[in-house]
Structures are given as structure tokens and as C-alpha cells.
Design an enzyme around this catalytic site. Structure first.
Site, PDB file in Angstrom:
ATOM      1  N   LYS A   1       0.861  -1.303  -0.047  1.00  0.00           N
ATOM      2  CA  LYS A   1      -0.046   0.002   0.147  1.00  0.00           C
ATOM      3  C   LYS A   1       0.767   1.407  -0.145  1.00  0.00           C
ATOM      4  O   LYS A   1       0.833   2.156  -0.698  1.00  0.00           O
ATOM      5  CB  LYS A   1      -1.048  -0.029   1.228  1.00  0.00           C
ATOM      6  CG  LYS A   1      -1.595   1.496   1.424  1.00  0.00           C
ATOM      7  CD  LYS A   1      -2.415   1.319   2.573  1.00  0.00           C
ATOM      8  CE  LYS A   1      -1.655   1.316   3.857  1.00  0.00           C
ATOM      9  NZ  LYS A   1      -1.533   3.068   4.257  1.00  0.00           N
ATOM     10  N   ASN A   2       1.741   1.357   0.919  1.00  0.00           N
ATOM     11  CA  ASN A   2       2.587   2.646   1.284  1.00  0.00           C
ATOM     12  C   ASN A   2       3.445   2.717  -0.030  1.00  0.00           C
ATOM     13  O   ASN A   2       4.340   3.801   0.037  1.00  0.00           O
ATOM     14  CB  ASN A   2       3.220   2.452   2.683  1.00  0.00           C
ATOM     15  CG  ASN A   2       2.108   2.854   3.619  1.00  0.00           C
ATOM     16  OD1 ASN A   2       1.103   3.168   3.251  1.00  0.00           O
ATOM     17  ND2 ASN A   2       2.486   2.479   5.004  1.00  0.00           N
TER      18      ASN A   2
ATOM     19  N   CYS B   1      -5.891  12.854  12.806  1.00  0.00           N
ATOM     20  CA  CYS B   1      -5.808  11.404  12.553  1.00  0.00           C
ATOM     21  C   CYS B   1      -5.852  10.690  13.903  1.00  0.00           C
ATOM     22  O   CYS B   1      -5.479  11.274  14.770  1.00  0.00           O
ATOM     23  CB  CYS B   1      -4.613  11.095  11.717  1.00  0.00           C
ATOM     24  SG  CYS B   1      -4.386   9.321  11.511  1.00  0.00           S
TER      25      CYS B   1
ATOM     26  N   ARG C   1      -0.102  14.460  12.973  1.00  0.00           N
ATOM     27  CA  ARG C   1       0.186  14.282  11.706  1.00  0.00           C
ATOM     28  C   ARG C   1       0.305  15.577  10.818  1.00  0.00           C
ATOM     29  O   ARG C   1      -0.170  15.487   9.882  1.00  0.00           O
ATOM     30  CB  ARG C   1      -0.196  12.881  11.003  1.00  0.00           C
ATOM     31  CG  ARG C   1      -0.101  11.829  11.739  1.00  0.00           C
ATOM     32  CD  ARG C   1      -0.720  10.473  11.168  1.00  0.00           C
ATOM     33  NE  ARG C   1      -0.110  10.199  10.020  1.00  0.00           N
ATOM     34  CZ  ARG C   1      -0.591   9.164   8.963  1.00  0.00           C
ATOM     35  NH1 ARG C   1      -1.945   8.500   9.436  1.00  0.00           N
ATOM     36  NH2 ARG C   1       0.221   8.594   8.074  1.00  0.00           N
TER      37      ARG C   1
ATOM     38  N   ASP D   1       4.047   0.422  12.088  1.00  0.00           N
ATOM     39  CA  ASP D   1       3.049  -0.296  11.523  1.00  0.00           C
ATOM     40  C   ASP D   1       2.682  -1.665  11.791  1.00  0.00           C
ATOM     41  O   ASP D   1       1.887  -2.436  11.402  1.00  0.00           O
ATOM     42  CB  ASP D   1       3.096  -0.062   9.884  1.00  0.00           C
ATOM     43  CG  ASP D   1       2.841   1.221   9.545  1.00  0.00           C
ATOM     44  OD1 ASP D   1       2.374   1.927  10.008  1.00  0.00           O
ATOM     45  OD2 ASP D   1       3.022   1.624   8.314  1.00  0.00           O
TER      46      ASP D   1
ATOM     47  N   ARG E   1      -8.908  -0.722   3.894  1.00  0.00           N
ATOM     48  CA  ARG E   1      -8.298   0.436   3.306  1.00  0.00           C
ATOM     49  C   ARG E   1      -6.868  -0.052   3.138  1.00  0.00           C
ATOM     50  O   ARG E   1      -6.184   0.426   2.208  1.00  0.00           O
ATOM     51  CB  ARG E   1      -8.049   1.622   4.563  1.00  0.00           C
ATOM     52  CG  ARG E   1      -9.270   2.248   4.582  1.00  0.00           C
ATOM     53  CD  ARG E   1      -9.070   3.567   5.530  1.00  0.00           C
ATOM     54  NE  ARG E   1      -7.905   4.359   5.157  1.00  0.00           N
ATOM     55  CZ  ARG E   1      -7.479   5.540   5.532  1.00  0.00           C
ATOM     56  NH1 ARG E   1      -8.020   6.072   6.633  1.00  0.00           N
ATOM     57  NH2 ARG E   1      -6.650   6.178   4.952  1.00  0.00           N
TER      58      ARG E   1
HETATM   59  N1  EPU Z   1       5.750  14.847  11.031  1.00  0.00           N
HETATM   60  C1  EPU Z   1       5.671  16.288  11.195  1.00  0.00           C
HETATM   61  N2  EPU Z   1       5.601  17.021  10.185  1.00  0.00           N
HETATM   62  C2  EPU Z   1       5.386  16.503   8.756  1.00  0.00           C
HETATM   63  C3  EPU Z   1       5.706  14.959   8.653  1.00  0.00           C
HETATM   64  C4  EPU Z   1       5.824  14.351   9.759  1.00  0.00           C
HETATM   65  O1  EPU Z   1       5.431  16.274  12.564  1.00  0.00           O
HETATM   66  O2  EPU Z   1       5.563  17.314   8.059  1.00  0.00           O
HETATM   67  C5  EPU Z   1       5.618  13.667  11.979  1.00  0.00           C
HETATM   68  C6  EPU Z   1       4.405  12.837  12.074  1.00  0.00           C
HETATM   69  O3  EPU Z   1       3.451  13.449  12.952  1.00  0.00           O
HETATM   70  C7  EPU Z   1       5.032  11.627  12.678  1.00  0.00           C
HETATM   71  C8  EPU Z   1       6.603  11.446  12.398  1.00  0.00           C
HETATM   72  O4  EPU Z   1       6.755  12.739  11.850  1.00  0.00           O
HETATM   73  O5  EPU Z   1       5.175  11.709  14.172  1.00  0.00           O
HETATM   74  C9  EPU Z   1       6.363  10.409  11.185  1.00  0.00           C
HETATM   75  O6  EPU Z   1       5.495  10.506  10.053  1.00  0.00           O
HETATM   76  P1  EPU Z   1       5.719  10.278   8.532  1.00  0.00           P
HETATM   77  O7  EPU Z   1       5.684  11.594   7.961  1.00  0.00           O
HETATM   78  O8  EPU Z   1       6.745   9.562   8.373  1.00  0.00           O
HETATM   79  O9  EPU Z   1       4.403   9.589   8.370  1.00  0.00           O
HETATM   80  P2  EPU Z   1       3.496   9.422   7.080  1.00  0.00           P
HETATM   81  O10 EPU Z   1       4.311   9.644   5.896  1.00  0.00           O
HETATM   82  O11 EPU Z   1       2.276  10.258   7.416  1.00  0.00           O
HETATM   83  C10 EPU Z   1       3.706   6.893   6.327  1.00  0.00           C
HETATM   84  C11 EPU Z   1       2.923   5.821   6.451  1.00  0.00           C
HETATM   85  C12 EPU Z   1       2.275   5.396   7.451  1.00  0.00           C
HETATM   86  C13 EPU Z   1       3.429   4.928   8.654  1.00  0.00           C
HETATM   87  C14 EPU Z   1       4.406   6.270   8.666  1.00  0.00           C
HETATM   88  C15 EPU Z   1       5.703   5.863   9.374  1.00  0.00           C
HETATM   89  C16 EPU Z   1       2.226   6.114   3.906  1.00  0.00           C
HETATM   90  C17 EPU Z   1       0.883   6.352   3.219  1.00  0.00           C
HETATM   91  N3  EPU Z   1       2.020   6.217   5.214  1.00  0.00           N
HETATM   92  O12 EPU Z   1       3.034   8.040   6.828  1.00  0.00           O
HETATM   93  O13 EPU Z   1       1.655   4.164   7.325  1.00  0.00           O
HETATM   94  O14 EPU Z   1       2.903   4.700   9.927  1.00  0.00           O
HETATM   95  O15 EPU Z   1       4.916   6.590   7.146  1.00  0.00           O
HETATM   96  O16 EPU Z   1       6.358   4.819   8.975  1.00  0.00           O
HETATM   97  O17 EPU Z   1       3.307   5.912   3.417  1.00  0.00           O
HETATM   98  C18 EPU Z   1      -0.359   2.774   7.763  1.00  0.00           C
HETATM   99  O18 EPU Z   1       0.093   2.028   6.653  1.00  0.00           O
HETATM  100  O19 EPU Z   1      -1.057   2.142   8.665  1.00  0.00           O
HETATM  101  C19 EPU Z   1       0.455   3.819   8.033  1.00  0.00           C
HETATM  102  C20 EPU Z   1      -0.283   4.618   8.961  1.00  0.00           C
END
Ligand code: EPU
Length: 416
Positions: free
Chosen positions: A22-23, A116, A121, A304, A396
Site C-alpha cells: 500500500k505505502n 488523524c 500528523r 505499522d 483500506r
Molecule cells: N511529521 C511532522 N511533520 C511532517 C511530517 C511528519 O511532524 O511534515 C511527524 C508525524 O506526525 C509523525 C512522524 O513525523 O510523528 C513520522 O511521520 P511520517 O511523515 O513518516 O508518516 P507518514 O508519511 O504520514 C507513512 C505511512 C504510515 C506509517 C508512517 C511511519 C504512507 C502512506 N503512510 O505515514 O502508514 O505509519 O509513514 O512509518 O506511507 C499505515 O500504513 O498504517 C500507516 C499509517
């Protein structure tokens, strides 16, 4: 709303095919916006989130042709540069259209994702990076308005490691003028899969798989063919299921080189693993041993998988401690597991688990994808009947989980 009814206590036996990740699929589909050529994708998982992103992409004018797990995209006639609230609110990954739209068309209007269930996030790092590349960004009425005649390469050091942040900036940088350096980049295999696709589209990227990505912008990208990487989280979820129920399963179409520390933890639990290049055989007898861990970025223990390992730890022959460091609110499964007879207490971002020798089925519900998967595992290990409510979360991110698990002996049915 669909529910799953699980009669627990069945051992698992047989083969399970693993779907595309998915990711990886979500950013890769958004990369279709970067070119007017055909992007021919295979191993695209059949998931609700994939349908959502395709709907969003179609609204921009991207042409989508789908045949089961094959999807062809053509972005020759993009007519809208907007991601509306109605779609973004249902899936945060929609933010991944921001970088590609801005880089190729010089403009984008994307709804700001709201809060969320697992944490706040924010997307401030995506915005900070694009601003450093010269974009003018304002936020008004819940929307991100981004503009820039031509993005310019920059050195971007994100405050924390962010997966979709890295992906958004990486896609934007492929069409920027000059060199972009992404420091502190996420190294998740899904980021690498996107980078490999971009290279096959003509992007110039060095440092793939490391935390420093160096991108030389090019004038345009062309079409390409790509098979989405196998889903390591789905695979590890099935491994947790067999660790909790006992049995002997073989995962097919998996990629064992992209696994993280979770595989070692499964061995510590007592799972006997025979790892091939694209198969994993897993055998389990007796009670699991407890494992303690902290979630961190790849290649550390993935957030995850935290909930699914918790579903194994609650049945372990001892105590464990689990610390969640990525998201501030990812323990929502704890109270539901306790309803099945688990003994978990939490203190801040740490959960303390005392293993029990039996769980008893009960109605439970989940508020996010991985928590739902953990409750399915717990229900499969519990005595009697467990009803897991709100399984739209599960749909999802898991491709027909109940079908795959029934095929290896689980007693699990979907109730409409
Ligand atoms: N963060 C910030 N600011 C930003 C971006 C991130 O503060 O601009 C913080 C987030 O709040 C969090 C941390 O940084 O505390 C890491 O977040 P990240 O941005 O890495 O998460 P994401 O990109 O929103 C993806 C996956 C998630 C997975 C996380 C961590 C996708 C579509 N989603 O989310 O997947 O948990 O990386 O590995 O790639 C899932 O599949 O169940 C899922 C939630």
C-alpha cells in the site's frame, strides 16, 4: 458497516500470497502526474486506499485504465490542479499529489489533511521543503495554495524523518531546476521503490536507500513500467497471526531483503522461519515468548507492526514492554485487547504487557488500520467468538484479509 466474525482457536496451515505494498503504491500512483507518458504499473494491491487515490487522480484529468492488479496511468491531459477536502479527509496520503502537481504545472491547491486517529500528523515539513525550493505557499480556508514558475533545487534538512514528506519532496525535485539534496531522508523500502520508479522515468537520483538523496532535476520525465514492491507489513501481519495461533504457513510473492528488525523479533518470539528469496515458511508450536521493542524509522521496528506484535505479546509466557515513538496516539487497540482478557497497562508512550494463557472472544472495534489487524489476530487466538467492528479500516490497507486467512484454516467471515 461490515464486521468480521471470528471463531478463534484454529491453527493456520497453507500458503498465503502477499500483495503489493500500500505505502509504495500510493506515492507511485501519484508519480503518474509527473509525466505525459504511460505509466504501466503491476502488483498494485486491491485496496480501498488505492481506489481513493485513483479517484482523486482521475479528478485531475489523469487517465486511469485498470485490469485487476495492473493499472496504466496517462497524465497527458491534466485539467485540474486540485485535491478537494472530500477526498483528502478520507486519506492523508492524498497530500502526495502536492509535489508532483507543483513541479510539473507550477501550481496546486490541496486540502490540508486534518487530525488523524493515531496522532496529529502535520505536513509542515512537506511545506517547508517546497518553500525552500522556491514555492510560494499560503494556507487559507483549509487549503494549501502552492505556486512557483519553476521549482529550484535546494538543500533540505527535515526536522524529523518523514516518509511521505521525503516522497513528496523527491517527486518535486525530479523536475526542479538544478540539484536538490534531501538530508535526513526516510529509508523505508517504499521510498526506495518510488525512487527506482522515478529513475526508470528518467529522473536522476543518487543515494537511493540512504538518508541522503541527491537529485539532479530534468526537463521532463517519460513513461515507464514498474511492479510495486511486495507489502512487508502485510507479510509480517500474517507472521504475527501464525505466531499467535500456531501452525505452518508459507508466504508467497514476498521480498525478504526488505524486512526490518521485525523478522528478528519474530524469531525471538519462537517462530521458526525458513527464509527464501521470495518465500517465507513460518512454523509455530507452543506459547510465544515475549518481545520488548521501541518503534523507530526503517530499518528499526516499524510503527505499522506495533499493534500486531502486541497481539502476540498478550499471549506470551512472560512480560514485555512496547514503546511507540513515531505517533502519539497509537495504543487504541490496548483497551480492546483488554476486553478479550489481555493484561496491558500504559504509561505515556509505553505499554506494559503481562502475558496470559487464554483470551476469550468479545465484540471489539478499532479506530485505525493496523489496530484492526491486531484485533483480528487476537480474535483468531481467543476462545469463542470475536466480532471486529468497523473493518472499513482494515479494507483500506489489507487486500481481502479474511479471504486469505480463511484459505489457511482460520474461521473468519465477513458480516455485511
Ligand atoms: N511529521 C511532522 N511533520 C511532517 C511530517 C511528519 O511532524 O511534515 C511527524 C508525524 O506526525 C509523525 C512522524 O513525523 O510523528 C513520522 O511521520 P511520517 O511523515 O513518516 O508518516 P507518514 O508519511 O504520514 C507513512 C505511512 C504510515 C506509517 C508512517 C511511519 C504512507 C502512506 N503512510 O505515514 O502508514 O505509519 O509513514 O512509518 O506511507 C499505515 O500504513 O498504517 C500507516 C499509517
Amino acid at each position: 458497516m461490515d464486521k468480521l466474525q471470528i471463531n478463534g482457536g484454529k491453527r493456520l496451515n497453507g500458503d498465503i500470497p502477499v500483495s503489493g505494498a500500500k505505502n509504495a503504491a500510493l506515492p507511485i500512483l501519484c508519480a503518474g502526474l509527473l509525466t505525459g507518458g504511460d505509466l504501466e504499473l503491476s502488483n498494485v494491491p486491491r485496496l480501498h486506499d488505492v481506489r481513493t487515490i485513483l479517484k482523486l487522480l482521475e479528478q485531475t484529468g489523469l487517465k486511469v485504465t485498470q485490469d485487476d492488479e495492473r493499472v496504466t496511468l496517462n497524465g497527458a491531459n491534466i485539467t485540474s490542479l486540485e485535491a478537494p477536502y472530500e477526498l483528502v479527509k478520507t486519506m492523508r496520503a492524498s497530500i502526495l499529489v502536492l509535489g508532483p502537481l507543483l513541479a510539473r504545472f507550477g501550481e496546486a491547491k490541496v486540502s490540508l489533511p486534518g487530525g488523524c486517529a493515531i496522532g496529529s500528523r502535520p505536513v509542515d515539513q512537506h511545506i517547508k521543503g517546497l518553500r525552500q525550493m522556491g514555492a510560494e505557499i499560503t494556507i487559507e480556508g483549509g487549503y494549501i495554495y502552492a505556486k512557483c514558475a519553476k521549482l529550484k533545487g535546494a538543500r533540505i534538512l527535515t526536522d524529523m524523518i518523514t516518509v511521505t514528506g521525503t516522497e513528496n519532496l523527491l517527486m518535486a525535485a525530479t523536475l526542479a531546476e538544478g540539484e536538490t539534496v534531501l538530508e535526513n531522508a526516510a529509508r523505508e523500502p517504499e521510498v526506495t521503490d518510488l525512487a527506482n520508479l522515478l529513475v526508470s522515468m528518467g529522473a536522476k537520483i543518487e543515494g537511493i536507500g540512504t538518508d541522503r538523496l541527491v537529485i539532479q532535476g530534468v526537463e521532463s520525465l517519460h513513461g515507464a513500467k514498474h511492479a510495486v514492491i511486495s507489502d512487508r507489513i502485510e507479510a509480517a501481519t500474517f507472521l504475527c497471526a501464525v505466531a499467535a495461533t500456531g501452525g505452518d504457513i508459507v508466504l508467497r510473492n514476498t521480498r525478504t531483503d526488505i524486512f526490518d528488525v521485525a523478522l528478528d523479533k519474530l524469531r525471538e518470539i519462537g517462530l521458526q522461519l525458513d527464509v527464501g528469496t521470495d518465500t517465507i515458511r513460518a512454523r509455530m508450536d507452543g506459547r510465544p515468548h515475549p518481545v520488548s521493542f521501541r518503534t523507530t524509522e526503517y530499518p528499526g521496528f516499524p510503527t505499522d507492526m506495533q499493534a500486531q506484535f502486541m497481539a502476540v505479546n498478550i499471549l506470551a509466557d512472560g512480560s514485555s514492554r512496547v514503546t511507540e515513538t513515531i505517533f502519539e496516539n497509537r495504543f487504541m487497540h490496548v483497551q480492546e485487547m483488554n476486553r478479550l482478557g489481555a493484561q496491558i497497562s500504559t504509561e505515556g508512550n509505553t505499554a506494559f504487557i503481562k502475558g496470559v494463557d487464554r483470551l476469550v472472544g468479545a465484540p471489539v472495534m478499532a479506530t485505525d488500520l493496523r489496530a484492526s489487524a491486531s484485533l483480528v489476530i487476537a480474535g483468531m487466538a481467543a476462545e469463542g467468538t470475536t466480532i471486529v467492528d468497523r473493518i472499513y479500516h482494515l479494507d483500506r490497507g489489507y487486500d481481502r484479509m479474511e479471504v486469505k486467512l480463511s484459505a489457511v484454516g482460520a474461521d473468519i467471515v465477513r458480516i455485511k
